[in-house]
Design an enzyme around this catalytic site. Structure first.
Site: not given
Length: 386
Positions: A285, A333, A314, A147
């Site tokens: 991050r 995210h 998260q 990705n």
């Protein structure tokens, strides 16, 4: 029989999709740079379907249960009474995604007495205490590159959204307005700006390549300098350190791994050295940026905007200050979780599992930790506290 514990994000609010926006999914033959796509012997899912949520199960249930393995899929991974915590003690394999990570601290790894393999469905394994994994000789793997360009595209979108003041302009339309002056009073052309990346790996380089046609001046810093041919092709300016880069650019995009050397590296001291009116885009991050320093820089208008796809923790709590700071363009995210990316990283997870169960080598580019040391992509990207 192995017990596989998989943590995925929740299904859509209205339930698992019965249909999708497109009938066909765009396909690619290989990754940029030439790496081949995941190549499992077969897949038991439809590419383009929602695979990363609980009901999608990464398309693995049929394969694993035919082999006699126990497959547990949950989104409940926080707290000592969560399904993840209750099932951890005898799991042999754990799978999770960076977007909804199963945090594997040193304490949790100490409880996982049977754990032999941890797989990240996607790119980025910092939710795992890699030092503890090295110590316990747990193999850690991720679907490298699956990705990367998905994230690079998202970062380019965020840069344009900030510089062109897109989100407030869209909001005026939704609310029935036609506030041209309000919209353009914070809008600029990207053309002519200096744009730099902290980290020029697959994602950072992908962003630089996509921004090159915009007529911007491109900069980067990385502990591994790019080839001279690449620097010449993209007219890149290399900086020996982050401070030099931060002083030189109008837009700073963050694309480096989170490890002890990068934790909190974007702090108040560094932000003050950036030009007033700069923008930051962080798809790496959340912990790379000091939370309070970002908020303060926006409130004092030293930063003109901040866009991020990553948070800490998260999922972010409802009172997280990044939800409410001025001039932001935050998303949950999602940058690396497109349906296109999900098809690739689901296939990559199956490829890793097939190799594992057949006692065959896992692709070197997928490896993060093996045999008690950083390996493969992990040796290139991470450092550990030993």
């Amino acid at each position: 029989m192995a017990k596989i514990l998989c943590v995925l994000f929740d299904d859509p609010i209205d339930g698992y999709p019965k249909n999708y926006a497109r009938d066909e999914m765009p396909s690619i033959s290989h990754y940029e740079g030439g790496q081949s796509l995941p190549n499992p012997s077969s897949i038991d899912f439809q590419p383009g379907h929602l695979l990363g949520s609980v009901s999608g199960e990464l398309g693995l249930r049929s394969y694993l249960e035919k082999l006699g393995h126990k497959y547990i899929v949950t989104s409940d991974r926080e707290g000592s009474d969560s399904i993840f915590a209750r099932e951890l003690h005898d799991a042999e394999i754990i799978i999770s995604q960076p977007f909804w990570p199963a945090y594997l601290s040193q304490e949790r790894l100490a409880q996982a007495n049977n754990l032999k393999l941890v797989i990240t469905a996607g790119v980025g394994s910092d939710h795992i205490d890699l030092s503890a994994a090295v110590h316990k000789k747990i193999t850690v793997a991720e679907v490298t590159n699956s990705n990367s360009i998905s994230v690079a595209e998202h970062a380019v979108m965020m840069i344009l959204s900030l510089v062109r003041n897109y989100i407030p302009s869209y909001k005026y339309v939704v609310e029935g307005g036609w506030n041209i002056a309000d919209c353009v009073s914070r809008a600029y052309d990207l053309e002519g700006m200096h744009v730099g990346t902290l980290g020029a790996g697959r994602i950072g380089l992908g962003i630089l390549k996509r921004l090159n046609p915009f007529g911007v001046k491109l900069h980067y810093t990385d502990k591994y300098r790019l080839a001279k041919e690449t620097e010449k092709e993209l007219n890149l300016t290399y900086h020996e350190n982050l401070e030099s880069l931060a002083k030189a650019v109008d837009v700073l995009t963050i694309n480096c791994p989170l490890h002890p050397e990068t934790d909190g590296i974007i702090d108040e001291k560094l932000l003050k050295k950036m030009r007033r009116g700069s923008y930051i885009v962080n798809t790496a991050r959340g912990k790379i940026c000091n939370q309070e320093a970002i908020v303060n820089a926006l409130q004092t208008e030293h930063l003109a905007g901040y866009a991020g796809d990553v948070w800490y923790p998260q999922p972010a709590p409802k009172n997280h200050p990044w939800r409410h700071m001025p001039n932001h363009a935050m998303t949950p995210h999602i940058s690396g979780a497109t349906l296109s990316a999900q098809a690739r990283y689901a296939a990559g997870v199956k490829e890793i599992l097939e190799a594992w169960f057949a006692n065959k080598p896992i692709r070197n580019e997928y490896l993060i930790v093996q045999n008690g040391e950083l390996a493969g992509a992990g040796a290139h990207a991470y450092t550990t506290k030993m």
